[in-house]
Each structure stands twice: as structure tokens, then as C-alpha cells.
Write a protein that holds these residues in place. Sequence first.
Motif, PDB file in Angstrom:
ATOM      1  N   SER A  26       1.083  -1.083   0.110  1.00 44.64           N
ATOM      2  CA  SER A  26       0.284   0.107  -0.431  1.00 44.64           C
ATOM      3  C   SER A  26       0.663   0.989  -0.413  1.00 44.64           C
ATOM      4  N   HIS A  29      -0.251   6.933   3.131  1.00 44.33           N
ATOM      5  CA  HIS A  29      -0.721   8.505   3.344  1.00 44.33           C
ATOM      6  C   HIS A  29      -1.286   8.121   2.578  1.00 44.33           C
ATOM      7  N   VAL A  30      -1.838   7.543   1.424  1.00 47.93           N
ATOM      8  CA  VAL A  30      -2.602   7.774   0.404  1.00 47.93           C
ATOM      9  C   VAL A  30      -4.012   6.545   0.576  1.00 47.93           C
ATOM     10  N   ASP A  31      -5.194   7.367   0.433  1.00 46.35           N
ATOM     11  CA  ASP A  31      -6.401   6.691   1.125  1.00 46.35           C
ATOM     12  C   ASP A  31      -6.406   5.451  -0.561  1.00 46.35           C
ATOM     13  N   GLN A  32      -7.643   4.187  -0.011  1.00 49.90           N
ATOM     14  CA  GLN A  32      -7.583   3.531  -1.456  1.00 49.90           C
ATOM     15  C   GLN A  32      -8.197   4.117  -2.477  1.00 49.90           C
ATOM     16  N   VAL A  33      -8.699   5.023  -2.489  1.00 53.99           N
ATOM     17  CA  VAL A  33      -9.306   5.485  -4.187  1.00 53.99           C
ATOM     18  C   VAL A  33      -8.572   5.757  -5.318  1.00 53.99           C
ATOM     19  N   THR A  34      -7.038   6.851  -3.790  1.00 57.26           N
ATOM     20  CA  THR A  34      -6.868   7.295  -4.513  1.00 57.26           C
ATOM     21  C   THR A  34      -5.338   6.173  -5.297  1.00 57.26           C
ATOM     22  N   ALA A  35      -4.434   6.034  -4.432  1.00 61.75           N
ATOM     23  CA  ALA A  35      -3.750   4.323  -5.148  1.00 61.75           C
ATOM     24  C   ALA A  35      -4.771   4.267  -5.847  1.00 61.75           C
ATOM     25  N   SER A  36      -5.499   4.264  -5.871  1.00 57.29           N
ATOM     26  CA  SER A  36      -6.149   2.678  -7.270  1.00 57.29           C
ATOM     27  C   SER A  36      -5.944   4.021  -8.331  1.00 57.29           C
TER      28      SER A  36
END
Length: 57
Positions: A26, A29-36
Motif C-alpha cells: 500500500s 498516507h494515500v487512501d485506497q481510492v487515490t491509490a487506485s
Amino acid sequence: MNIQKLVSYLVENPSALKQVANGNASLLHVDQVTASIIVEGFQKEDTIRSKKWKDAG
């Protein structure tokens, strides 16, 4: 969080991007939506790049 630095890191470390894309790592400091969204952007860029090479041949 500096997205530009993060993207630069992923460009320089494609294995890290692959691990994130596969769900094995992961981004801190990056949420899952932003990472996606980031992973999807790289995947689209790869698709565009490969299509350009295919069309050039």
C-alpha cells in the motif's frame, strides 16, 4: 502528501507499483481510492504506450 514525488518514486521503482497494483503493498498516507486512481493512470499510460508502438510498426 506530495503526489508528484509519489508518482516519481513509482516511475523509478516499477516493482513497487506492481506490488501496489497486485494488492501486496500500500501507499502510506494515500487512501485506497487515490491509490487506485494512481495505479489506473499508470496502466492506461502503459496501454497508450504499447498501442503507439504497435501502430508504428
